[in-house]
Design an enzyme around this catalytic site. Structure first.
Site, PDB file in Angstrom:
ATOM      1  N   GLU A 163     -10.234   2.836  -4.859  1.00 30.88           N
ATOM      2  CA  GLU A 163      -9.836   4.201  -4.342  1.00 30.88           C
ATOM      3  C   GLU A 163      -8.904   4.866  -5.289  1.00 30.88           C
ATOM      4  OE1 GLU A 163     -10.757   4.311   0.453  1.00 30.88           O
ATOM      5  OE2 GLU A 163      -8.841   3.678  -0.016  1.00 30.88           O
TER       6      GLU A 163
ATOM      7  N   ASP B  34       0.783  -1.162   0.127  1.00 29.31           N
ATOM      8  CA  ASP B  34      -0.105  -0.025  -0.109  1.00 29.31           C
ATOM      9  C   ASP B  34       0.685   1.235  -0.116  1.00 29.31           C
ATOM     10  OD1 ASP B  34      -2.395   1.766   0.349  1.00 29.31           O
ATOM     11  OD2 ASP B  34      -3.209  -0.325   0.838  1.00 29.31           O
TER      12      ASP B  34
ATOM     13  N   HIS C 129      -3.012   3.164  -4.474  1.00 31.68           N
ATOM     14  CA  HIS C 129      -2.312   2.734  -3.301  1.00 31.68           C
ATOM     15  C   HIS C 129      -1.010   2.145  -3.645  1.00 31.68           C
ATOM     16  CE1 HIS C 129      -5.616   3.205  -0.463  1.00 31.68           C
ATOM     17  NE2 HIS C 129      -6.524   2.769  -1.479  1.00 31.68           N
TER      18      HIS C 129
END
Length: 765
Positions: A348, A200, A288
């Site tokens: 995201e 991440d 990410h």
């Protein structure tokens, strides 16, 4: 030819926690197995494990038989001897007619134990069932003398194929030793999928030999703002202290991090496979990826790496070098993890830089791509084809549904505020794994309702047809570790919530909740023996803000009869030297801190109760009231109720009760509910307010419940002294975007709680 494994076993002591009358019970709800078997019927008497007991198994079950023998040896200290003659036998039997690979039958009689399965996984689950019937000494290595198993007949199989747990090792890092412990606990409760989130923005945790800088640079970072929050919390809770093994000094800097070598991970995969748990790796792309981009800037469209309003810069799907990098990474990942499933993330993603890229504009024109979400799925689709060519199946978070997605990809649903996502996925033919933030994000703080909510979660959306419902293959709980800096804190966040998830996914009988909670009480002893830093059950009778008129006697109880309650009134945290709470009389305003302590000295949650003295509020004499509450809707993001903008609302409406109106379940907003509550009698009323995110309730112009702050769905409670009649009512609620949870209940004079009746709510005409 059948291979015989025989075992001469010494005697254990009687299982002290076992109190079931097996001769009298026909249903055996008080046998403390979690998850509870599909069917269980009591027999007569017991099977005694003694010096003459033998263990017989065909070669296909030799691994599972060895694990049972290991459990037994842990309680005796003696090695197993071979013998081919016995009237006291534990027998593993292969049955090809049992088609579910995880199903098993367990038949315990006074002279024999028979484990029947069609595959090793089923035999292993039978061993874990026996494990929960064996003394706790098998977990501690304490050597004892005798043991007996109740005569039962169990026919067992799981309701769902995917019974998963997720752990993020990127935000905070966890040792291989801890991951094995995590796997052990999963196995005990028949969970079978371990989703390991390896990369991440905050850290890259897996060795990639072709790109060594991923771990040389990406595995280490200076402390960030989330670490700072943890450090502040550690002042009152040692679980927030960092595991020092993950902190190093380098070039004059203090760095946090770590990574796993490929050899370590291959060993972990083998360890999990031995317990029939599949490890599913996740390398999150295209978003990410900050830790990777810092090491290899060519991965972005403009060689920049920064945070946007919410998310970090993603890798660029318009350059072939990006695909070369991704394929190289996943090639090495597939060499480590043999799992059929590979998780690509896909959540995201801040796509704005893609829209500015000339390379992306050219690619979109060439490929006929008309939107940035479809551009993301161009990347996902190419990677899925690569996965498929290697015999693997792609899993993505539900954001991948925003573009065109193939029906062969698996969807992991997490966004509770997009309830139609799993429906659309199933309608598209995608298999779906349910992981909604409410109630399956175990990094969210637990409260007294958390276990109930997990146990009663239904993975199948109601709007699906029977055929579509078959595409919901199970569920898992996710543990994101921004605010989980230690292994002890990780334990606390997932246990015992995981036991509720395990039973929901295996047994799937929501009407057995009372039986489950009774069985759970006995499981705490085993968890303590396994050195699991579990969250103790909520104390009974806790109210955050209490009221007395002349005096009150405080009686608080723990569901664990071996625990004691200790308290302080000077603001300090209770410890083992604090006084015991026994019928404590309150006759003046004060703040009491209290906690439960187990016999081993383990402290549970610290509860703070604020006492105030009140005179019952007089009712209001209001003419011309009508049913329902007035509500004002405020657009925008507000960081708590105190930040709701002044002035008139953007719109107003009348609502029959306290709820988030379906018409505004999108984005961030605030709602102010005002009016009156028509209480039916004099008394001290307790109100229970659950909200995600912020809520503050006032009754009779007195702040009653303060559940402010941006947080997941948690419950707070408070009391107010009222006289019968109309009392002013005000509730400020803030939704930060994502939870949409608002619930109000009450009780009066200590009676059972209930939803506030709609008939009580009034507003001025």
């Amino acid at each position: 030819m059948t291979k015989i494994v025989t075992s001469k076993l010494f005697l254990f002591i009687l299982f002290l926690g076992y109190c079931t009358d097996v001769n009298a019970q026909a249903d055996h709800k008080d046998i403390d197995i979690i998850p509870y078997p599909s069917t269980l019927t009591a027999g007569d008497g017991y099977f005694l494990i003694n010096a003459q007991t033998t263990l017989v198994a065909p070669s296909r079950f030799v691994n599972e038989a060895a694990q049972l023998a290991k459990l037994v040896k842990a309680g005796t200290g003696y090695s197993l001897n071979r013998s081919t003659h016995s009237t006291n036998v534990i027998n593993f039997v292969y049955d090809s007619t049992i088609k579910n690979p995880e199903a098993y039958q367990l038949n315990v009689k006074p002279k024999s134990v028979t484990i029947t399965a069609g595959a090793p996984a089923g035999a292993f689950h039978a061993v874990e069932t026996i494990r929960q019937l064996l003394p706790i000494s098998v977990e501690t290595g304490q050597r004892n003398a005798t043991v007996r198993l109740p005569s039962v007949n169990i026919n067992d199989h799981p309701a769902y194929a995917w019974r998963g747990m997720h752990l993020d090792v990127s935000r905070h890092f966890f040792s291989i030793t801890y991951l094995k412990k995590f796997i052990d606990v999963m196995a005990l409760y028949k969970m079978n999928k371990f989703h390991l989130h390896l990369t991440d923005d905050q850290g890259w945790r897996v060795e990639i030999k072709k790109y060594p800088k991923l771990t040389e640079q990406g595995a280490w970072r200076t402390f960030n703002n989330q670490d700072t929050v943890c450090m502040k919390r550690a002042a009152e809770n040692p679980d927030f202290n960092f595991d020092n093994q993950h902190i190093i000094k380098k070039d004059g800097k203090t760095l946090y991090g770590g990574f796993y070598t490929q050899k370590q991970l291959k060993d972990l995969v083998a360890y999990a496979a031995n317990k029939h748990i599949d490890i599913i790796p996740e390398i999150d792309m295209p978003g990410h990826m900050m830790a990777a981009i810092n090491a290899y800037p060519f991965l972005t469209c403009n060689s920049q790496n920064k945070w946007g309003e919410l998310f970090s810069t993603p890798i660029c799907p318009c350059n072939e070098t990006t695909f070369d990098f991704a394929k190289d990474i996943y090639t090495e990942i597939m060499e480590i993890f043999p799992s059929k499933y590979i998780h690509i993330g896909g959540d995201e993603v801040d796509r704005r830089d893609w829209g500015k890229s000339e390379a992306c504009k050219e690619l979109m024109k060439r490929e006929g791509i008309t939107s940035l979400p479809d551009l993301q799925n161009y990347f996902i689709d190419r990677m899925e084809k690569f996965f498929n060519s290697r015999g693997r199946k792609l899993i993505g978070w539900d954001e991948v549904l925003e573009g065109k997605i193939s029906s062969t990809a698996m969807i992991m649903y997490w966004r509770s505020w997009v309830p139609d996502a799993p429906v659309k996925a199933a309608q598209n033919g995608n298999q779906v794994i349910m992981t909604p933030g409410t109630p399956l994000y175990f990094d969210s703080p637990a409260d007294k309702n958390s276990i109930y909510n997990v146990y009663h979660f239904n993975p199948v959306p109601k709007s699906l047809t029977t055929e579509q419902a078959k595409l919901i293959i199970g569920a898992q709980a996710n543990i994101w570790t921004e605010y989980i800096p230690s292994e002890k804190r990780a334990d606390y966040m997932f246990m015992p919530r995981m036991t509720a998830l395990a039973e929901m996914l295996w047994t799937n009988k929501q009407d057995d909740y009372k039986s489950y909670t009774q069985r759970l009480i006995q499981q705490y002893k085993r968890l303590e023996a396994l050195d699991i830093n579990y969250r103790q059950p909520d104390l009974e009778g806790i109210i955050d803000s209490r009221v007395f008129i002349t005096s009150d006697t405080l009686n608080i109880h723990s569901p664990l009869n071996t625990s004691v309650i200790r308290y302080t009134t000077n603001g300090s945290l209770p410890d083992q030297n604090s006084p015991l709470l026994r019928n404590y009389v309150v006759n003046q305003p004060q703040t009491i801190k209290l906690a439960a302590f187990t016999q081993s000295g383990k402290r549970g949650d610290v509860y703070t109760m604020k006492y105030s003295q009140q005179t019952p509020a007089e009712p209001q004499n209001v003419a011309g009231v009508a049913p329902g509450l007035s509500a004002g809707y405020y657009k925008g993001f507000f960081n708590g109720t105190t930040k709701i903008k002044a002035g008139p609302a953007d719109s107003t409406f009348i609502t029959p009760t306290v709820t988030v109106p379906a018409s505004i379940k999108e984005g961030s907003f605030a709602v102010r509910y005002t009016g009156y509550i028509d209480v039916p009698q004099d008394g001290i009323y307790t109100f229970y307010l659950t909200c995600d995110d912020s809520g503050v309730l006032s009754i009779a112009n007195r702040e009653t419940v303060n559940n402010d702050g941006m947080h997941s769905a948690i419950e707070k409670s408070g009391q107010v002294a009222l006289k019968k009649g109309l009392q002013p009512f005000a509730l400020d609620f803030v939704e930060g975007g994502g939870g949409y949870t608002l619930k109000l209940q009450y009780s009066i004079n200590g009676k059972e709680r209930a939803d506030v009746p709609r008939a009580w709510f009034k507003h001025s005409r």
